[in-house]
Design a protein around this motif. Structure first.
Motif, short mmCIF file in Angstrom:
data_model
loop_
_atom_site.label_atom_id
_atom_site.label_comp_id
_atom_site.label_asym_id
_atom_site.label_seq_id
_atom_site.Cartn_x
_atom_site.Cartn_y
_atom_site.Cartn_z
N ARG A 1 0.83 -1.21 0.00
CA ARG A 1 0.00 0.00 0.00
C ARG A 1 0.85 1.26 0.00
NH1 ARG A 1 -1.97 -1.36 6.02
NH2 ARG A 1 -1.71 -3.41 5.06
N GLY B 1 0.04 5.40 1.39
CA GLY B 1 -0.99 6.20 2.03
C GLY B 1 -0.52 7.60 2.35
N LEU C 1 -5.84 8.82 3.43
CA LEU C 1 -6.11 8.23 2.12
C LEU C 1 -5.11 7.10 1.91
CD1 LEU C 1 -6.45 11.50 0.00
CD2 LEU C 1 -8.32 10.11 0.92
N GLU C 2 -5.59 5.91 1.51
CA GLU C 2 -4.70 4.76 1.39
C GLU C 2 -5.15 3.88 0.24
OE1 GLU C 2 -3.08 2.86 5.09
OE2 GLU C 2 -4.10 1.10 4.28
N THR C 3 -4.24 3.56 -0.67
CA THR C 3 -4.55 2.70 -1.80
C THR C 3 -3.67 1.46 -1.76
OG1 THR C 3 -4.79 2.61 -4.21
CG2 THR C 3 -2.87 3.76 -3.37
N PHE D 1 -8.60 4.98 -3.81
CA PHE D 1 -8.25 4.83 -2.40
C PHE D 1 -9.16 3.80 -1.76
CE2 PHE D 1 -6.70 9.14 -3.42
CZ PHE D 1 -5.37 8.94 -3.13
N ARG E 1 -8.46 1.17 0.12
CA ARG E 1 -8.15 0.69 1.46
C ARG E 1 -8.72 1.62 2.53
NH1 ARG E 1 -4.70 -3.35 2.32
NH2 ARG E 1 -4.45 -2.55 4.43
N LYS E 2 -8.60 2.92 2.29
CA LYS E 2 -9.12 3.88 3.27
C LYS E 2 -9.27 5.25 2.62
CE LYS E 2 -7.82 3.42 7.49
NZ LYS E 2 -6.99 3.40 8.73
N SER E 3 -10.36 5.92 2.95
CA SER E 3 -10.59 7.27 2.45
C SER E 3 -11.49 7.99 3.45
CB SER E 3 -11.26 7.22 1.06
OG SER E 3 -11.56 8.53 0.62
#
Length: 396
Positions: free
Chosen positions: A68, A70, A87-89, A109, A111-113
């Motif tokens: 990842r 981020g 923000l994490e891709t 994103f 994984r997390k946004s």
């Protein structure tokens, strides 16, 4: 000249203060391993008949943790209040592709946004995020073996980290060792609030060597479910996702975990129950005789999962790892229970604070149901599969 120097000094002071009050951090993980898998069944190329079954060598990205990159930031708003974002891709570093897209989407994103506020009251985050099961997975084998154990049950029970779209969460600050969490996911369906919605309630307690955690998560069916696991199961559940079932409970998940540090050894155990009330017609056509080739955990109506494990620090840099996962699954209309048992041994050696080498050997056994394979390579009718992995992980 003196006035110019004074002006520059004042501007410099303001710039320094602004930088001190806000910050953005770039971080990431690159995790790659080479795996030998016995009795693996893979999909043949179009037009090729038969079954491609046998031993397999492969390079896998995200063995322990998903690779990842981020971005996270915080801005001091004054009075103890801060604005925060994350923000994490995810990506597959073996081929450079984006990882884990929801079916039918191209989200970046994934994984997390999230964006929100944090202060003395705790934190409130809005966006795409995992529920509390992901947080308390730090007390389980997921922390040591990661994706190696996901097919034996920890992907279904959410300990591997499943996202909730369109969600708002509240997390308390640490209160004498206790931290609590509430989550709500919007189904965004006009005229029926319950369609596609989800909610979660969890907590954890840390007191020296003792760690305890509990989480409950429930999601409902709808045309735009906030629970992304329902998107992943859209194909097998295609006969029950119609308007008639909008708002009906689709998944109910309970996790109870515990961990204790005995000197150099961490010992842990956990129990999870997953109920999927709508899985009443997904196994149509299967019989008790054919269940071994067709029934998977994702199609179960109820599954109970148990785990025991340990991580022993032989030296500050070297850990020896071991765990066992056991799952019993009920399938609607079929007698008896399907069973999965996975045994894992491993070692993790840290070359530095950010880079480690790991090696795992795992055996996954199935009885009265399909063997999903350690690394998503099915084993056909064979009840046992073994996988050996060596890899490297770097954090930045």
């Amino acid at each position: 000249m003196k006035k110019s120097l004074l002006a520059l000094a004042v501007l410099g002071a303001f710039a320094g203060a602004a930088q001190a009050q806000s910050s953005v951090t770039i971080y990431g993980i690159i995790d790659t391993g080479v795996t030998y898998t016995s009795k693996a069944q893979t999909t043949n190329a179009p037009g090729v008949t038969g079954i491609n079954t046998g031993s397999k060598f492969a390079m896998n990205s995200g063995v322990i943790q998903g690779s990842r990159i981020g971005f996270k930031g915080v801005e001091d708003l004054g009075g103890g209040l801060s604005a925060v974002f994350n923000l994490e891709t995810g990506f597959n570093n073996d081929n450079g592709a984006l990882n884990g897209q929801d079916p039918g989407t191209t989200n970046l994103f994934r994984r997390k946004s999230v964006v929100g506020l944090a202060g003395g009251f705790g934190s409130v985050l809005l966006g795409r995020q995992t529920d509390w099961a992901d947080t308390i997975s730090a007390y389980t084998a997921v922390a040591d073996f990661g994706g190696v154990i996901q097919n034996s049950g920890s992907n279904l029970n959410r300990l591997q980290g499943v996202r909730t779209n369109n969600s708002i969460s509240y997390t308390t600050n640490n209160l004498s060792g206790f931290t609590g969490n509430l989550m709500y996911g919007f189904g965004e369906t006009a005229g029926k609030t319950s369609a596609g919605q989800s909610f979660g309630l969890g907590g954890k307690y840390d007191n020296g060597p003792l760690g305890l955690g509990i989480n409950y998560y429930q999601s409902k069916q709808g045309p735009t479910p906030s629970d992304t696991s329902l998107l992943a199961n859209a194909a097998p559940l295609s006969t029950v996702v119609g308007a008639a079932n909008a708002g009906a409970s689709a998944a109910k998940v309970l996790n109870v975990v515990a961990s204790y540090q005995f000197g150099p050894a961490r010992v842990y155990g956990n129990y999870s129950r997953v109920k999927q009330d709508l899985n009443t017609v997904a196994v149509t056509g299967l019989t008790d005789a054919t269940r071994v080739t067709g029934a998977t955990l994702g199609l179960s109506k109820k599954a109970d999962m148990y785990e025991l494990g340990t991580a022993y620090s032989l030296t500050p840099s070297l850990k020896l790892l071991g765990s066992v996962q056991y799952t019993r699954a009920d399938f609607d209309g079929l007698s008896g229970k399907g069973k999965l048992t996975q045994f894992n041994l491993g070692t993790d050696y840290w070359l530095s604070k950010r880079t480690d080498l790991y090696a795992f050997v795992s055996n996954l056994r199935a009885k009265d149901m399909k063997n999903p394979g350690v690394y998503a390579d099915t084993t056909g009718n064979d009840a046992s599969q073994t996988a050996v992995t060596v890899g490297i992980r770097h954090k930045f």
